[in-house]
Design an enzyme around this catalytic site. Structure first.
Site, PDB file in Angstrom:
ATOM      1  N   GLY A 103      -7.763   1.277   2.570  1.00 37.43           N
ATOM      2  CA  GLY A 103      -6.897   0.105   2.639  1.00 37.43           C
ATOM      3  C   GLY A 103      -5.477   0.524   2.949  1.00 37.43           C
ATOM      4  N   GLN A 136       3.524  -0.001   3.593  1.00 38.77           N
ATOM      5  CA  GLN A 136       3.368   1.461   3.600  1.00 38.77           C
ATOM      6  C   GLN A 136       3.736   2.098   4.933  1.00 38.77           C
ATOM      7  OE1 GLN A 136      -0.767   0.934   1.826  1.00 38.77           O
ATOM      8  NE2 GLN A 136      -0.212   2.946   1.057  1.00 38.77           N
ATOM      9  N   CYS A 171      -4.017   6.042  -3.603  1.00 41.14           N
ATOM     10  CA  CYS A 171      -3.157   5.356  -2.633  1.00 41.14           C
ATOM     11  C   CYS A 171      -2.686   6.358  -1.590  1.00 41.14           C
ATOM     12  CB  CYS A 171      -1.949   4.777  -3.370  1.00 41.14           C
ATOM     13  SG  CYS A 171      -0.814   3.875  -2.308  1.00 41.14           S
ATOM     14  N   LEU A 172      -2.698   5.940  -0.328  1.00 45.90           N
ATOM     15  CA  LEU A 172      -2.248   6.841   0.744  1.00 45.90           C
ATOM     16  C   LEU A 172      -0.766   7.190   0.599  1.00 45.90           C
ATOM     17  CD1 LEU A 172      -4.133   5.318   3.816  1.00 45.90           C
ATOM     18  CD2 LEU A 172      -4.666   7.421   2.564  1.00 45.90           C
ATOM     19  N   HIS A 190      -4.697  -4.259  -5.104  1.00 50.11           N
ATOM     20  CA  HIS A 190      -3.849  -3.075  -4.905  1.00 50.11           C
ATOM     21  C   HIS A 190      -2.956  -3.266  -3.672  1.00 50.11           C
ATOM     22  CE1 HIS A 190      -3.348   1.505  -4.691  1.00 50.11           C
ATOM     23  NE2 HIS A 190      -2.899   1.086  -3.510  1.00 50.11           N
ATOM     24  N   GLU A 191      -3.559  -3.712  -2.573  1.00 52.76           N
ATOM     25  CA  GLU A 191      -2.773  -3.868  -1.332  1.00 52.76           C
ATOM     26  C   GLU A 191      -1.787  -5.023  -1.455  1.00 52.76           C
ATOM     27  OE1 GLU A 191      -2.939  -1.418   0.488  1.00 52.76           O
ATOM     28  OE2 GLU A 191      -4.871  -0.614  -0.111  1.00 52.76           O
ATOM     29  N   HIS A 235       1.341  -3.909  -2.993  1.00 52.99           N
ATOM     30  CA  HIS A 235       2.261  -3.244  -2.052  1.00 52.99           C
ATOM     31  C   HIS A 235       3.176  -4.273  -1.388  1.00 52.99           C
ATOM     32  CE1 HIS A 235       1.093   0.949  -1.972  1.00 52.99           C
ATOM     33  NE2 HIS A 235      -0.174   0.677  -1.752  1.00 52.99           N
TER      34      HIS A 235
HETATM   35 NI    NI Z   1      -1.802   1.928  -1.910  1.00 50.68          NI
END
Ligand code: NI
Length: 168
Positions: free
Chosen positions: A46, A51, A92-93, A134-135, A138
């Site tokens: 995701g 991000q 998370c990336l 989660h997204e 962000h």
């Molecule tokens: Ni994330």
């Protein structure tokens, strides 16, 4: 298409609140294509526009093993959720190598626009529900590590600084 740079925690730009997309046009479709390519290249399941330093409400998710089921959510809102909550391990990336437990709604109903600008609703549970929440965090400027203790957050910032030094 292009692979975009992913902001890394504790970059303060990750705390920017994203604005709604005014119109789903070619610019937005290009952003989605670039975000998908960036997510697949990472690889991740995701990615939120925040991000990649674009502060508009756009999310891409793909939970399929074959990496061929891209889900796109533009201007997502949670319109219903279960009373029940569930703990799940998240990563998370923007916080590479860090995984920890976060409590989320077990089931949600999300409303969003698709790539044609049409509204749709989706009921999600399990990993998909976790990933959407989660997204969406962000897009509100929140990174999952902010749910953890201050001590853990401090340790994570230390690890990220070490990664930066190794990369330099
Ligand atoms: Ni994330």
């Amino acid at each position: 298409m292009a692979v975009l740079d992913i902001l890394r925690y504790p970059d303060t730009r990750l705390h920017t609140v994203a604005k709604p997309v005014a119109q789903v046009d070619e610019r937005v479709r290009t952003l989605v294509a670039d975000m998908a390519q960036t997510m697949y290249a990472a690889p991740g399941i995701g990615l939120a526009a925040t991000q990649v330093n674009v502060h508009e409400q756009v999310i891409v998710i793909d939970l399929s093993d074959a990496r061929d089921h891209l889900r796109v959510f533009i201007n997502p809102e949670i319109i219903a959720h279960s009373e029940e909550r569930a703990d799940g391990e998240e990563g998370c990336l923007s916080v590479p190598g860090i995984y920890d437990e976060v409590e989320r709604f077990a089931r949600i109903t999300v409303r969003a626009l698709n790539l044609d600008g049409q509204s749709f609703e989706l009921e999600a549970s399990g990993l998909l529900a976790v990933c959407i929440q989660h997204e969406m965090d962000h897009l509100k400027g929140k990174v999952f590590v902010q749910y953890l203790s201050r001590l853990k957050q401090s340790r994570i910032r230390g690890k990220m600084a070490k990664l930066d030094r190794q990369a330099a």
